[in-house]
Design a protein around this motif. Structure first.
Motif, PDB file in Angstrom:
ATOM      1  N   TYR A 233       0.354  -1.571   0.090  1.00 26.72           N
ATOM      2  CA  TYR A 233      -0.280   0.217  -0.341  1.00 26.72           C
ATOM      3  C   TYR A 233       0.637   1.202   0.170  1.00 26.72           C
ATOM      4  CZ  TYR A 233      -2.734  -3.692   2.475  1.00 26.72           C
ATOM      5  OH  TYR A 233      -3.770  -4.657   1.928  1.00 26.72           O
ATOM      6  N   LYS A 234       2.318   1.184   0.063  1.00 27.59           N
ATOM      7  CA  LYS A 234       2.707   2.082   0.103  1.00 27.59           C
ATOM      8  C   LYS A 234       3.145   3.081  -1.218  1.00 27.59           C
ATOM      9  CE  LYS A 234       6.721   1.015   2.388  1.00 27.59           C
ATOM     10  NZ  LYS A 234       6.139   1.888   3.963  1.00 27.59           N
ATOM     11  N   PRO A 235       1.997   4.624  -1.339  1.00 24.88           N
ATOM     12  CA  PRO A 235       2.231   5.507  -2.368  1.00 24.88           C
ATOM     13  C   PRO A 235       3.911   6.013  -2.368  1.00 24.88           C
ATOM     14  CG  PRO A 235       1.703   6.460  -0.112  1.00 24.88           C
ATOM     15  CD  PRO A 235       1.958   4.666   0.196  1.00 24.88           C
ATOM     16  N   ARG A 236       3.828   6.533  -4.030  1.00 23.99           N
ATOM     17  CA  ARG A 236       6.103   7.595  -3.784  1.00 23.99           C
ATOM     18  C   ARG A 236       5.977   8.468  -2.063  1.00 23.99           C
ATOM     19  NH1 ARG A 236       5.401   8.432  -9.157  1.00 23.99           N
ATOM     20  NH2 ARG A 236       4.583  10.583  -8.665  1.00 23.99           N
ATOM     21  N   ALA A 237       5.025   9.479  -2.255  1.00 20.84           N
ATOM     22  CA  ALA A 237       4.973  10.203  -1.255  1.00 20.84           C
ATOM     23  C   ALA A 237       4.826   9.298   0.370  1.00 20.84           C
ATOM     24  CB  ALA A 237       3.442  11.208  -0.923  1.00 20.84           C
ATOM     25  N   LYS A 238       5.999  10.299   1.332  1.00 16.80           N
ATOM     26  CA  LYS A 238       6.472   8.962   2.756  1.00 16.80           C
ATOM     27  C   LYS A 238       5.148   9.846   3.134  1.00 16.80           C
ATOM     28  CE  LYS A 238       8.099  11.153   6.111  1.00 16.80           C
ATOM     29  NZ  LYS A 238       9.545  11.607   6.587  1.00 16.80           N
ATOM     30  N   VAL A 239       4.222   8.460   3.547  1.00 14.90           N
ATOM     31  CA  VAL A 239       2.956   8.468   4.471  1.00 14.90           C
ATOM     32  C   VAL A 239       3.273   8.846   6.184  1.00 14.90           C
ATOM     33  CG1 VAL A 239       0.371   7.362   5.262  1.00 14.90           C
ATOM     34  CG2 VAL A 239       1.774   7.357   3.675  1.00 14.90           C
ATOM     35  N   VAL A 240       2.336   9.881   7.048  1.00 18.31           N
ATOM     36  CA  VAL A 240       2.559  10.162   8.140  1.00 18.31           C
ATOM     37  C   VAL A 240       1.177  10.079   8.926  1.00 18.31           C
ATOM     38  CG1 VAL A 240       3.444  11.697   9.621  1.00 18.31           C
ATOM     39  CG2 VAL A 240       4.679  11.197   8.286  1.00 18.31           C
ATOM     40  N   VAL A 241       0.903   8.792  10.042  1.00 24.76           N
ATOM     41  CA  VAL A 241      -0.343   9.238  10.587  1.00 24.76           C
ATOM     42  C   VAL A 241      -0.592   9.933  11.965  1.00 24.76           C
ATOM     43  CG1 VAL A 241      -1.202   6.810   9.200  1.00 24.76           C
ATOM     44  CG2 VAL A 241      -0.101   6.666  11.585  1.00 24.76           C
ATOM     45  N   VAL A 242      -1.577  10.747  11.985  1.00 23.92           N
ATOM     46  CA  VAL A 242      -1.456  11.830  13.363  1.00 23.92           C
ATOM     47  C   VAL A 242      -2.878  10.942  14.116  1.00 23.92           C
ATOM     48  CG1 VAL A 242      -0.515  13.108  12.347  1.00 23.92           C
ATOM     49  CG2 VAL A 242      -2.488  13.391  12.193  1.00 23.92           C
ATOM     50  N   ASP A 243      -3.413  11.419  14.789  1.00 26.09           N
ATOM     51  CA  ASP A 243      -4.839  11.093  15.787  1.00 26.09           C
ATOM     52  C   ASP A 243      -5.118  12.386  16.218  1.00 26.09           C
ATOM     53  OD1 ASP A 243      -4.108   8.102  17.311  1.00 26.09           O
ATOM     54  OD2 ASP A 243      -3.095  10.746  17.990  1.00 26.09           O
ATOM     55  N   ARG A 244      -4.399  13.058  15.755  1.00 27.01           N
ATOM     56  CA  ARG A 244      -5.517  15.069  16.187  1.00 27.01           C
ATOM     57  C   ARG A 244      -5.065  16.352  15.802  1.00 27.01           C
ATOM     58  NH1 ARG A 244      -2.185  15.907  21.140  1.00 27.01           N
ATOM     59  NH2 ARG A 244      -1.078  14.032  20.355  1.00 27.01           N
ATOM     60  N   LEU A 245      -6.126  17.009  15.725  1.00 28.02           N
ATOM     61  CA  LEU A 245      -5.704  18.065  15.338  1.00 28.02           C
ATOM     62  C   LEU A 245      -4.588  18.767  15.119  1.00 28.02           C
ATOM     63  CD1 LEU A 245      -6.809  19.825  13.148  1.00 28.02           C
ATOM     64  CD2 LEU A 245      -8.435  20.943  15.031  1.00 28.02           C
ATOM     65  N   GLY A 246      -4.058  18.933  16.817  1.00 29.32           N
ATOM     66  CA  GLY A 246      -2.640  19.716  16.887  1.00 29.32           C
ATOM     67  C   GLY A 246      -1.411  18.851  16.193  1.00 29.32           C
ATOM     68  N   GLU A 247      -1.415  17.726  16.176  1.00 38.45           N
ATOM     69  CA  GLU A 247      -0.555  17.192  15.417  1.00 38.45           C
ATOM     70  C   GLU A 247      -0.024  17.469  13.872  1.00 38.45           C
ATOM     71  OE1 GLU A 247       0.674  12.814  16.735  1.00 38.45           O
ATOM     72  OE2 GLU A 247      -1.683  12.988  18.018  1.00 38.45           O
TER      73      GLU A 247
END
Ligand code: TXA
Ligand code: MG
Length: 339
Positions: A233-247
């Protein structure tokens, strides 16, 4: 890999697609989950060509697609009452059952395993094609190995043009994530891959079985679904997951300096204030609900790659229902382990 002349077929031309398959060819077709890359599941050589077209390791088994329960029964050596109950409750639909394989399925399809994954899609084109074939069709997702599964015709074309004999047209996938893969073991229901059929729904259909979240287990020895050990499932872009708006805001401050970045975020939080707080060239993709997020995730990956995004910041949904499947795909895309 030898070049193939690829033709685009309309929904009304499934008979042609069925003929190509029956002669040992490769056909890409839409399903409700993702596009599949099909070959006659009884044809050893044709199935080996699937691995070449995808660049897929030979030890990762293929899912076999069937039109109805009669064909399903012909690929399975036996079915237990719990499997029968899941077939009744969820097929046709986005569920794959791993069951003992019958002798009509060559071992190349299951990568030498004694079990075969079977699935009965509900998407009308897939159903028409499988009915027209009258034989089981082996089909992994129609992406190049390691890449996100295609959920639109354009993605399927981009991945498979020149590698297959035909691609059947269809609308964007209704679900957008691959099927739930399960296996019954004694009194346990092993969930090998989470999908649109949720553990909560499965528990209602087979209340006698204890759900085991195999896909969350640390990988010790041979993984129970061989595919789990490969990057996905890897796109070329680096994926970063976050769970809050502040992050999101904090991260955006860092990544915007590098160039265009994507943001996958719930529409309810995409206020004018938030949008004006995102620095640089942010391409925001807002989703109304979790179903919409699942449906569009892979096509957003594809689209943001095409826009040259270097980073994709994605909201990690809660861990229940369809959120489990989304978390699984997002964490893999981010290269992280499922927690
Ligand atoms: O929604 C879907 O399932 C799509 C559409 C085209 O039907 N197909 C799909 O296939 O996602 P594929 O090959 O990309 O993913 C199949 C997954 C892999 O992780 C594989 O290891 C696992 O199912 N699998 C298949 N057969 C298995 C078996 N016999 N035992 C254990 N795991 C199996
Ligand atoms: Mg796949």
């Amino acid at each position: 890999m030898a070049h193939r002349n690829t033709e685009i077929l309309s929904i009304g031309e499934v008979h042609r697609a069925a003929r190509i398959l029956s002669r040992g060819g490769l056909v890409v077709f839409p399903t409700e989950t993702v596009w599949g890359l099909g070959a006659d599941a009884r044809n050893r050589e044709a199935c080996c060509h699937i691995f070449e077209a995808k660049g897929r390791p030979q030890d990762n088994p293929l899912i076999v697609h069937v039109a109805d329960t009669a064909i399903l029964s012909s690929v399975a050596q036996s079915l237990c009452p719990a499997e029968e109950a899941m077939i009744e409750a969820f097929m046709p639909g986005p569920l794959t059952l791993v069951v003992p394989r019958s002798s009509i399925i060559p071992e190349e399809v299951t990568a030498g395993l004694p079990d075969v994954g079977v699935r009965m899609p509900r998407e009308p084109t897939a159903r028409a094609l499988l009915r027209e074939c009258g034989f089981p069709v082996a089909a992994p997702s129609a992406n190049r190995s390691g890449k996100p599964s295609p959920t639109t015709l354009e993605m399927a074309r981009a991945a498979m043009w020149g590698r297959v004999d035909a691609i059947i047209e269809g609308p964007p996938c209704e679900v957008g994530l691959e099927s739930t893969v399960v296996r019954v073991r004694d009194k346990e229901l092993h969930i090998l891959r989470p999908g649109a059929v949720t553990p909560e729904q499965l528990a209602r259909a087979v209340p006698g079985l204890t759900p085991v979240y195999s896909y969350l287990k640390p990988r010790v020895g041979a993984p129970c679904a061989p595919g789990l050990k490969y990057p996905h499932y890897k796109p070329r872009a680096k994926v970063v997951v976050v769970d809050r708006l502040g992050e999101l805001i904090d991260l955006a401050q860092v990544v915007h300096a590098e160039g265009t970045y994507g943001v996958l975020w719930p529409a309810s939080e995409c206020t004018p204030e938030l949008l004006s707080n995102l620095p640089g060239n942010a391409r925001v993709r807002a989703y109304e609900d979790i179903e919409a997020y699942a449906r569009q995730l892979f096509s957003w990956f594809h689209e943001l790659d095409a826009h040259g995004a270097l980073t994709i910041i994605a909201r990690l949904p809660d861990d229940h229902g369809l959120g489990r499947a989304l978390r699984n795909r997002l964490l893999k895309a981010a290269g992280g382990v499922a927690v």
